[in-house]
Design a protein around this motif. Structure first.
Motif, PDB file in Angstrom:
ATOM      1  N   GLN A   1       0.560  -1.349  -0.121  1.00  0.00           N
ATOM      2  CA  GLN A   1      -0.055   0.027  -0.122  1.00  0.00           C
ATOM      3  C   GLN A   1       0.913   1.409   0.029  1.00  0.00           C
ATOM      4  OE1 GLN A   1      -0.939  -2.852   1.143  1.00  0.00           O
ATOM      5  NE2 GLN A   1      -2.848  -2.999   0.108  1.00  0.00           N
ATOM      6  N   GLY A   2       2.266   1.099   0.228  1.00  0.00           N
ATOM      7  CA  GLY A   2       3.177   2.191  -0.107  1.00  0.00           C
ATOM      8  C   GLY A   2       3.384   2.996   1.410  1.00  0.00           C
ATOM      9  N   TYR A   3       3.783   4.135   1.249  1.00  0.00           N
ATOM     10  CA  TYR A   3       4.292   4.663   2.416  1.00  0.00           C
ATOM     11  C   TYR A   3       3.527   6.118   2.558  1.00  0.00           C
ATOM     12  CZ  TYR A   3       7.799   7.165  -0.559  1.00  0.00           C
ATOM     13  OH  TYR A   3       8.395   7.747  -1.528  1.00  0.00           O
ATOM     14  N   ALA A   4       3.451   6.565   3.553  1.00  0.00           N
ATOM     15  CA  ALA A   4       2.420   7.813   3.934  1.00  0.00           C
ATOM     16  C   ALA A   4       3.012   9.052   2.899  1.00  0.00           C
ATOM     17  CB  ALA A   4       2.543   7.874   5.507  1.00  0.00           C
ATOM     18  N   VAL A   5       2.006   9.669   2.443  1.00  0.00           N
ATOM     19  CA  VAL A   5       2.213  10.723   1.941  1.00  0.00           C
ATOM     20  C   VAL A   5       2.663  11.889   2.947  1.00  0.00           C
ATOM     21  CG1 VAL A   5       0.580  10.315  -0.047  1.00  0.00           C
ATOM     22  CG2 VAL A   5      -0.377  11.592   1.675  1.00  0.00           C
ATOM     23  N   PRO A   6       3.013  13.202   2.353  1.00  0.00           N
ATOM     24  CA  PRO A   6       3.285  14.172   3.441  1.00  0.00           C
ATOM     25  C   PRO A   6       2.176  14.694   4.138  1.00  0.00           C
ATOM     26  CG  PRO A   6       4.366  14.675   1.362  1.00  0.00           C
ATOM     27  CD  PRO A   6       3.576  13.209   1.039  1.00  0.00           C
ATOM     28  N   PHE A   7       2.636  14.787   5.457  1.00  0.00           N
ATOM     29  CA  PHE A   7       1.262  15.351   6.417  1.00  0.00           C
ATOM     30  C   PHE A   7       0.368  14.083   7.024  1.00  0.00           C
ATOM     31  CE2 PHE A   7       2.296  19.513   4.518  1.00  0.00           C
ATOM     32  CZ  PHE A   7       2.913  19.995   5.631  1.00  0.00           C
ATOM     33  N   VAL A   8       0.575  12.849   6.235  1.00  0.00           N
ATOM     34  CA  VAL A   8      -0.266  11.881   6.936  1.00  0.00           C
ATOM     35  C   VAL A   8       0.773  11.030   7.913  1.00  0.00           C
ATOM     36  CG1 VAL A   8      -1.458   9.660   6.789  1.00  0.00           C
ATOM     37  CG2 VAL A   8      -1.892  11.927   5.070  1.00  0.00           C
ATOM     38  N   GLU A   9       0.387  10.880   9.244  1.00  0.00           N
ATOM     39  CA  GLU A   9       1.473   9.992  10.068  1.00  0.00           C
ATOM     40  C   GLU A   9       0.716   8.701  10.181  1.00  0.00           C
ATOM     41  OE1 GLU A   9       3.898  13.694  12.095  1.00  0.00           O
ATOM     42  OE2 GLU A   9       2.748  12.506  13.258  1.00  0.00           O
ATOM     43  N   VAL A  10       1.395   7.691  10.298  1.00  0.00           N
ATOM     44  CA  VAL A  10       1.000   6.297  10.681  1.00  0.00           C
ATOM     45  C   VAL A  10       1.685   5.612  11.744  1.00  0.00           C
ATOM     46  CG1 VAL A  10       0.371   5.853   7.965  1.00  0.00           C
ATOM     47  CG2 VAL A  10       2.601   5.224   8.842  1.00  0.00           C
ATOM     48  N   ARG A  11       0.912   4.773  12.470  1.00  0.00           N
ATOM     49  CA  ARG A  11       1.500   3.885  13.342  1.00  0.00           C
ATOM     50  C   ARG A  11       0.532   2.375  13.208  1.00  0.00           C
ATOM     51  NH1 ARG A  11       0.002   6.484  19.184  1.00  0.00           N
ATOM     52  NH2 ARG A  11      -2.209   5.890  19.336  1.00  0.00           N
ATOM     53  N   HIS A  12       1.167   1.415  13.905  1.00  0.00           N
ATOM     54  CA  HIS A  12       0.131   0.343  14.211  1.00  0.00           C
ATOM     55  C   HIS A  12       0.166  -0.155  15.516  1.00  0.00           C
ATOM     56  CE1 HIS A  12       3.720  -1.885  13.225  1.00  0.00           C
ATOM     57  NE2 HIS A  12       2.997  -3.071  12.697  1.00  0.00           N
ATOM     58  N   VAL A  13      -0.815  -0.607  16.015  1.00  0.00           N
ATOM     59  CA  VAL A  13      -1.133  -0.953  17.429  1.00  0.00           C
ATOM     60  C   VAL A  13      -1.709  -2.192  17.596  1.00  0.00           C
ATOM     61  CG1 VAL A  13      -1.255   1.484  18.235  1.00  0.00           C
ATOM     62  CG2 VAL A  13      -3.151   0.168  17.652  1.00  0.00           C
ATOM     63  N   SER A  14      -1.076  -2.849  18.580  1.00  0.00           N
ATOM     64  CA  SER A  14      -1.861  -4.254  19.085  1.00  0.00           C
ATOM     65  C   SER A  14      -3.182  -4.198  19.504  1.00  0.00           C
ATOM     66  CB  SER A  14      -0.963  -4.883  20.129  1.00  0.00           C
ATOM     67  OG  SER A  14      -1.062  -4.079  21.369  1.00  0.00           O
ATOM     68  N   ASP A  15      -3.830  -5.250  19.733  1.00  0.00           N
ATOM     69  CA  ASP A  15      -5.145  -5.173  20.382  1.00  0.00           C
ATOM     70  C   ASP A  15      -5.231  -4.506  21.798  1.00  0.00           C
ATOM     71  OD1 ASP A  15      -6.424  -6.379  18.436  1.00  0.00           O
ATOM     72  OD2 ASP A  15      -6.633  -8.350  19.357  1.00  0.00           O
ATOM     73  N   ALA A  16      -3.957  -4.660  22.390  1.00  0.00           N
ATOM     74  CA  ALA A  16      -3.834  -4.033  23.829  1.00  0.00           C
ATOM     75  C   ALA A  16      -3.610  -2.732  23.804  1.00  0.00           C
ATOM     76  CB  ALA A  16      -2.913  -4.939  24.681  1.00  0.00           C
ATOM     77  N   GLY A  17      -3.468  -2.264  22.610  1.00  0.00           N
ATOM     78  CA  GLY A  17      -3.156  -0.574  22.481  1.00  0.00           C
ATOM     79  C   GLY A  17      -1.697  -0.271  22.279  1.00  0.00           C
ATOM     80  N   GLN A  18      -0.760  -1.319  22.322  1.00  0.00           N
ATOM     81  CA  GLN A  18       0.540  -1.039  22.201  1.00  0.00           C
ATOM     82  C   GLN A  18       1.177  -0.710  21.026  1.00  0.00           C
ATOM     83  OE1 GLN A  18       2.638  -4.535  23.334  1.00  0.00           O
ATOM     84  NE2 GLN A  18       4.621  -3.507  23.727  1.00  0.00           N
ATOM     85  N   VAL A  19       1.810   0.406  20.883  1.00  0.00           N
ATOM     86  CA  VAL A  19       2.592   0.629  19.364  1.00  0.00           C
ATOM     87  C   VAL A  19       3.485  -0.412  19.076  1.00  0.00           C
ATOM     88  CG1 VAL A  19       3.737   2.547  18.273  1.00  0.00           C
ATOM     89  CG2 VAL A  19       1.876   3.257  19.873  1.00  0.00           C
ATOM     90  N   LEU A  20       3.363  -0.928  17.803  1.00  0.00           N
ATOM     91  CA  LEU A  20       4.346  -2.144  17.425  1.00  0.00           C
ATOM     92  C   LEU A  20       5.520  -1.597  16.604  1.00  0.00           C
ATOM     93  CD1 LEU A  20       1.323  -4.033  16.434  1.00  0.00           C
ATOM     94  CD2 LEU A  20       2.746  -4.545  18.362  1.00  0.00           C
ATOM     95  N   PRO A  21       6.513  -2.607  16.637  1.00  0.00           N
ATOM     96  CA  PRO A  21       7.453  -1.934  15.771  1.00  0.00           C
ATOM     97  C   PRO A  21       7.573  -2.136  14.306  1.00  0.00           C
ATOM     98  CG  PRO A  21       7.706  -4.452  16.683  1.00  0.00           C
ATOM     99  CD  PRO A  21       6.519  -3.845  17.253  1.00  0.00           C
ATOM    100  N   TRP A  22       8.066  -1.369  13.527  1.00  0.00           N
ATOM    101  CA  TRP A  22       7.813  -1.362  12.092  1.00  0.00           C
ATOM    102  C   TRP A  22       9.247  -2.611  11.614  1.00  0.00           C
ATOM    103  CZ3 TRP A  22       7.436   3.931   9.649  1.00  0.00           C
ATOM    104  CH2 TRP A  22       6.259   4.582   9.840  1.00  0.00           C
ATOM    105  N   ASP A  23       8.584  -3.750  11.651  1.00  0.00           N
ATOM    106  CA  ASP A  23       9.756  -4.800  11.262  1.00  0.00           C
ATOM    107  C   ASP A  23       9.233  -5.716  10.068  1.00  0.00           C
ATOM    108  OD1 ASP A  23       7.398  -6.156  12.374  1.00  0.00           O
ATOM    109  OD2 ASP A  23       8.573  -7.018  14.166  1.00  0.00           O
ATOM    110  N   GLY A  24       8.147  -5.369   9.627  1.00  0.00           N
ATOM    111  CA  GLY A  24       7.601  -5.977   8.370  1.00  0.00           C
ATOM    112  C   GLY A  24       6.895  -7.196   8.692  1.00  0.00           C
ATOM    113  N   GLU A  25       6.794  -7.505   9.942  1.00  0.00           N
ATOM    114  CA  GLU A  25       6.185  -8.931  10.084  1.00  0.00           C
ATOM    115  C   GLU A  25       5.017  -8.681  11.319  1.00  0.00           C
ATOM    116  OE1 GLU A  25       8.956 -11.725  12.018  1.00  0.00           O
ATOM    117  OE2 GLU A  25       9.881 -11.450  10.180  1.00  0.00           O
TER     118      GLU A  25
END
Ligand code: AMP
Length: 545
Positions: A358-382
């Motif tokens: 899906q690509g990487y974020a365009v300028p001014f859009v910030e992204v993160r991904h979080v677990s079910d428990a609300g923990q911010v996850l590592p950018w490890d591709g997995e």
């Protein structure tokens, strides 16, 4: 704080319109009408008619903030609404003509639309719900396939007596410009209220070379409907940049689109994967028929673009796909797949794989991904987690206040998409959170399986979804549509998947169907598949004792 001493110049759609009038008066807007004829006029004509529209609506009593709804295909008069309504301070509310009349009634009531502009060819649909929307005071009919019926206002007659200039008011950039509803497959659709500022900033970024690079020398073909997330902002970008624009009207079949692309020398075309799958199949049948050398990018989004399709366009037809991800809640582009300079010397397969993310974020859009428990996850591709976004064109709440649980207390919007993020920021959607298959507590990505199935030469389309299972709770089941005249056995499909996936990911069974059910915006309707086949495995297990 030492305040900067620069003008507080509002970022409004009005500026995009005035700029087009000043510099790009000769650019063309071409629309295909229901009878397949082409209507063409210039930006100068467009500007004048937009002024007339603003006056006519003022005469009808439209005030700043009022909602003016459109129920229209993609064409120049819809574009006049896109600019005339926000520039006069009112709000354009685009209604999705593929929705059920009950949903349209709900949405128009919720938005409290005062005026509704409808294509004459869509009047049969309007008649099914308009009586239950008491807020609508006037219906204006666009005479696209004949004159407006007696007793209804005719768009052309309404504009005819008006002046072709208008003193558009100076607006606050934070004032509302457009109202778009989500096409929620569960629960009621929710309204997203774009501001002038969000539309303008989105436009600027869409015109950057490293995103879609929309420019004056482009000819844009928005196949994506103008009722779906503002046609991904392309109408705004086209007018801002001064590009030629081509609208397909109601003719969205592959041959009509291809003919239009050739005839008008389109450089950028945009639409959902379903449209492009059909186009690719036709081009494969008749590879020499359409000369598409003018095309520099085919923008595909709204649902995952299968890698096999991206590869097919590139290798068999020399056409570059730009895969983009976005949402109605975001005006709508969020990420966009382009290999970067560091990938210049990467093997072609690797570059292609990046184009399929899906690509990487365009300028001014910030992204993160979080677990079910609300923990911010590592950018490890997995590690899979729910994608969250923030930025100047991300909704801060829904219009009407529903869905407050989608907005986190620290200022992010929960997209509902399950993703991985790699070290370079590339997002890979593995599922919608409600579509993820939970087998024995482990997650299986339906999107990854679908993409692999769609790479099988006999498969046109495939949707993988969760079916109930006595032992594992849920197991993957695949619904497969074959290309005309082709087929494959379940064993062949399983063997094909086994090359790329561990055994426990493989679907437990395959159902062969004539077409995958879809939502009003062209996404796989997995709720329908689950309704129909959710018990399929349990029944089989019972039969087998
Ligand atoms: P909509 O608001 O109708 O545009 O739907 C937004 C949703 O469509 C996203 O949350 C995703 O689930 C899906 N979607 C949009 N673009 C993509 C894409 N390129 N790949 C996969 N899913 C997508």
């Amino acid at each position: 704080m030492l305040t900067g001493r620069m003008m507080d110049f509002p970022l409004t759609i009005t500026h995009l319109l005035e700029r087009a009038r000043t510099y790009f008066g000769r650019s063309e807007i071409v629309s295909r009408l229901p009878d397949k004829s082409l209507h063409r006029y210039t930006f100068t004509d467009f500007y004048r008619r937009t002024c007339k529209l603003a006056q006519a609506l003022t005469r009808l009593g439209v005030k700043p903030g009022d909602r003016v709804a459109s129920l229209c295909w993609n064409h120049s008069r819809h574009l006049e609404l896109y600019f005339g309504v926000p520039a006069m301070g009112a709000v354009l509310h685009t209604l999705n003509l593929r929705l059920h009349p009950n949903d349209l009634a709900y949405i128009a009531r919720h938005a409290e639309d005062r005026i509704l502009v409808v294509d004459r060819s869509l009047l049969p649909l309007l008649e099914k719900f308009i009586a239950s929307v008491p807020s609508v005071e006037h219906v204006i009919v666009i005479p696209d396939d004949g004159p407006a019926p007696e007793g209804r206002l005719d768009y052309e007659k309404l504009l005819a007596p008006e002046q072709d200039s208008f003193a558009f008011p100076t607006l606050e950039e934070r004032s509302a410009a457009m109202l778009c509803y989500t096409s929620g497959t569960t629960g009621n659709p929710k309204g997203v209220l774009y501001s002038h500022r969000s539309c303008v900033l989105h436009t600027l970024v869409e015109c950057m070379n490293d995103t879609l690079g929309v420019s004056e020398s482009d000819t844009l073909l928005p196949v994506v409907p103008m009722f779906h997330a503002a046609a991904w902002g392309l109408p705004f970008s086209a007018v801002f940049a001064g590009s030629k624009v081509v609208f397909p009207g109601p003719h969205l079949d592959p041959q009509s689109i291809l003919d239009l692309m050739v005839a008008e020398r389109v450089t950028v075309a945009a639409g959902v994967p379903t449209i492009w799958l059909g186009i690719l199949a036709l081009m494969d049948q008749e590879p020499k028929r359409w000369d598409l050398r003018s095309v520099r990018s085919m923008v595909i989004g709204g649902a995952a673009a299968p890698p096999a399709m991206i590869e097919g366009f590139l290798h068999r037809h020399g056409l570059v796909v730009t895969h983009a991800w976005g949402m109605t809640e975001m005006n709508p582009v969020g990420t966009l797949a382009r290999p970067r300079r560091q990938h210049e010397n990467a093997p072609q397969a690797e570059r292609l794989a990046l184009r399929a993310t899906q690509g990487y974020a365009v300028p001014f859009v910030e992204v993160r991904h979080v677990s079910d428990a609300g923990q911010v996850l590592p950018w490890d591709g997995e590690t899979m987690g729910e994608l969250e976004v923030r930025g100047p064109w991300v909704a801060s709440s829904y219009y009407g206040g529903e869905g407050a649980d989608r907005f986190t207390s620290d200022g992010w919007f929960k997209t509902g998409d399950v993703v991985t993020l790699d070290a370079e920021g590339y997002v890979r959607i593995t599922d919608r959170s409600k579509d993820v298959i939970k087998s024995g507590g482990e997650w299986i990505s339906s999107v990854a399986l679908e993409n692999a199935l769609m790479a099988h030469p006999a498969v046109l389309e495939a949707a993988v979804f969760a079916a109930k299972d006595a032992k594992w709770d849920e197991r993957p089941l695949a619904a497969v549509v074959f290309k005309p005249g082709q087929s494959a056995s379940k064993e062949e499909l399983a063997a094909h998947l086994e090359k790329s996936f561990v055994k426990w990911w493989l679907p437990d069974d395959y159902v062969f169907i004539p077409q995958i059910p879809r939502t009003s915006t062209g996404k796989f309707l997995k709720t329908k598949l689950r309704e129909e086949y959710g018990e399929h495995l349990v029944k089989q297990q019972r039969q087998n004792g």
